[in-house]
Write an enzyme that holds these catalytic residues in place. Structure first.
Site: not given
Lengths: 67, 465
Positions: B76, B150, B174
């Protein structure tokens, strides 16, 4: 009894206290987001906690390092 | 198509293929898939070539190339990668990182090869990865739908076989939400288990690092390489690594498994609860467990997240709020205005709640709960109707994950086999520090056929025929 709290009045005043400029076009969405936050916060605040319940902070004055 | 963590590492370690060959397959997959999926925001080609060559020469010289030898992984884009700006989904200028995040260093030391950085909701404040700056990440199973967030890029990259392993972060769901919507396994360990040093945090009280793979064994292998104390992250526990792989295949034998009742039985689509029931039946979970004040926990998580997230970005909110993603800006601005008592009460409630959950775990070892309230919805959809109520489509995705992460409990989000046309999953939850149990149950469910990471239909034909 009606909730006397009015996010539309609170948001501009609190933003001003913080020196946080809010664009006019952002205002409706920020007020909306704050109203949601106030609603969930009310759920939290309505949960009674005795003062003996202490938050579990991870703060450690020496960051956990041995002397 | 690239292989999983275990099969790749086994093949490279045995000399059946080279790390460079694996890497080139990964780049071929990225070239073939990423234009459609939009998972990657940066590709680290040069460094990956060097890392793969180093793995190959280590093996050629008779040295151990590491337990993750040659495994292509990506992170990420809130993880520091030396030489890349750690953008965290934002367009606001950021100098390149000078060194890798702690977990990137650990995976690299284990022989894994970093191939790039992955899309996310701006500053991790969202559940859909509909990023206005970098575009939405699309669901590999249905590219007009969200990947979840996310850590949407992390889940989609693994689901589309562009990486064998990805890292994400989970504050309110997330890791678990995108893992579920993309049909992969996602691990959110106990709060404090994995170091967050070198991550741009969202809400330090609640942020966890986590991992995505296509099987429970792959997650376990990666997790064992990621563990260990780190004084650079004040929340990282000072406990030694507790490897889970040796006991992964122990099965269900003596485990007391229950299903979360009450709060966890409404506010979602019927197919979600049916998926939980099918997992429970296969795993022999007959008990019901009540998690006290779960709804309050979700609200308290929202308060803490909003306040801590806003404080981190307050200078930019004051100076340049117009540069924020319109999807996060109103919520960040609102969080900046919250009265202090809300935050302090939420933090005190958190400790009360953790103590109450400790009582629950006296009676039970593992709890099953739904992961998301519905499968992936179309990109751009703003609201959802659930039980006659209109809810924000993305915001409501965390309804079942937030009360679990708020207590810092270890969870695997596992994809339920044949749950429907779109992936769905369950949360497998245990007491703090019992990652061994959640991964054991995930592996047992996989062996029983109730958990399975499906291959996107679109990839079974086109590029890989």
């Amino acid at each position: 009894m009606a909730d006397p709290f009015d996010p539309a009045r609170y948001v501009p005043m609190a933003a001003s206290a913080l020196g946080l400029p809010l664009a006019e076009e952002d205002m409706p969405e920020v007020i909306g987001a704050f109203a949601v936050l106030a609603r969930v916060a009310n759920v939290v605040m309505s949960f009674p906690l005795p003062e003996e319940v202490i938050a579990a902070a991870v703060f450690s004055p020496d960051d956990g390092k041995a002397p | 198509m690239i292989k999983g963590v275990r099969s790749t590492a086994d093949a490279v370690r045995a000399g059946d293929c080279s790390a460079l060959e694996v890497l080139h397959e990964a780049f071929d997959a990225i070239v073939a898939q990423n234009g459609r999926i939009n998972a990657f925001t940066a590709i680290t080609r040069e460094r990956a070539e060097q890392a793969a060559a180093a793995v190959d020469s280590a093996r050629a010289a008779g040295r151990d190339p590491g337990p993750l030898a040659g495994v292509p992984f990506a992170v990420k884009n809130l993880y520091d990668v030396a030489g890349l700006p750690t953008i965290a989904g934002s367009r606001i200028d950021r100098a390149p990182a000078v060194r890798d995040a702690a977990l990137v260093r650990k995976l690299t030391a284990a022989g894994a090869v970093l191939v790039g950085a992955l899309n996310m909701d701006e500053y991790a404040f969202g559940f859909s990865t509909e990023n206005s700056h970098f575009g939405a990440t699309r669901n590999p199973h249905h590219p007009t739908r969200i990947a979840g967030g996310s850590s949407g890029g992390s889940a989609a990259a693994v689901a589309a076989s562009m990486a064998s392993l990805t890292l994400g972060s989970d504050t309110n769901g997330s890791v678990r939400v995108p893992a579920t919507l993309c049909g992969v396994f996602g691990l959110k360990p106990t709060y404090g288990r994995l170091s967050r040093a070198g991550l741009r945090l969202f809400s330090a009280s609640l942020d966890h690092a986590g991992a995505f793979c296509r099987s429970a064994e792959d997650v376990a292998l990666a997790y064992d390489a990621l563990q260990g104390p780190d004084p650079e992250d004040p929340a990282c526990a000072r406990r030694p690594a507790e490897p889970v792989l040796p006991a992964l295949a122990r099965g269900l034998d003596d485990l007391r498994i229950g299903v979360a009742g009450g709060y966890f039985t409404s506010q979602g689509e019927p197919e979600v609860f049916a998926a939980v029931e099918s997992a429970a039946a296969a795993l022999g979970a007959t008990r019901r467990v009540e998690l006290p004040a779960a709804g309050v926990a979700r609200c308290a998580a929202m308060v803490i997240t909003s306040v801590e997230g806003a404080e981190l970005h307050l200078p930019d909110l004051i100076a340049r709020s117009a540069e924020f993603d319109p999807k996060t800006r109103p919520r960040f601005l609102a969080g900046a205005l919250a009265p202090g008592a809300w935050y302090a009460h939420a933090q005190r409630f958190r400790r009360w709640y953790c103590h109450a959950l400790q009582e629950v775990f006296r009676e039970i070892d593992v709890i099953l709960a739904p992961s998301t309230p519905y499968p992936a919805f179309p990109i751009g959809q703003a609201t959802m109707e659930i039980g006659g109520q209109i809810v924000p489509a993305a915001g409501h995705l965390g309804v079942f994950t937030q009360p679990i992460s708020f207590a810092g409990l270890p969870v695997v989000a596992a994809p339920v086999a044949q749950a429907g046309p779109l992936p769905l999953g369950v949360q497998i939850i245990a007491a703090p520090w019992r990652e061994d149990l959640v991964l054991r149950v995930a592996a047992a469910g996989e062996a029983l056929g109730v958990f399975r990471s499906p291959c996107p239909v679109s990839m079974e034909d086109a590029a890989y025929a």
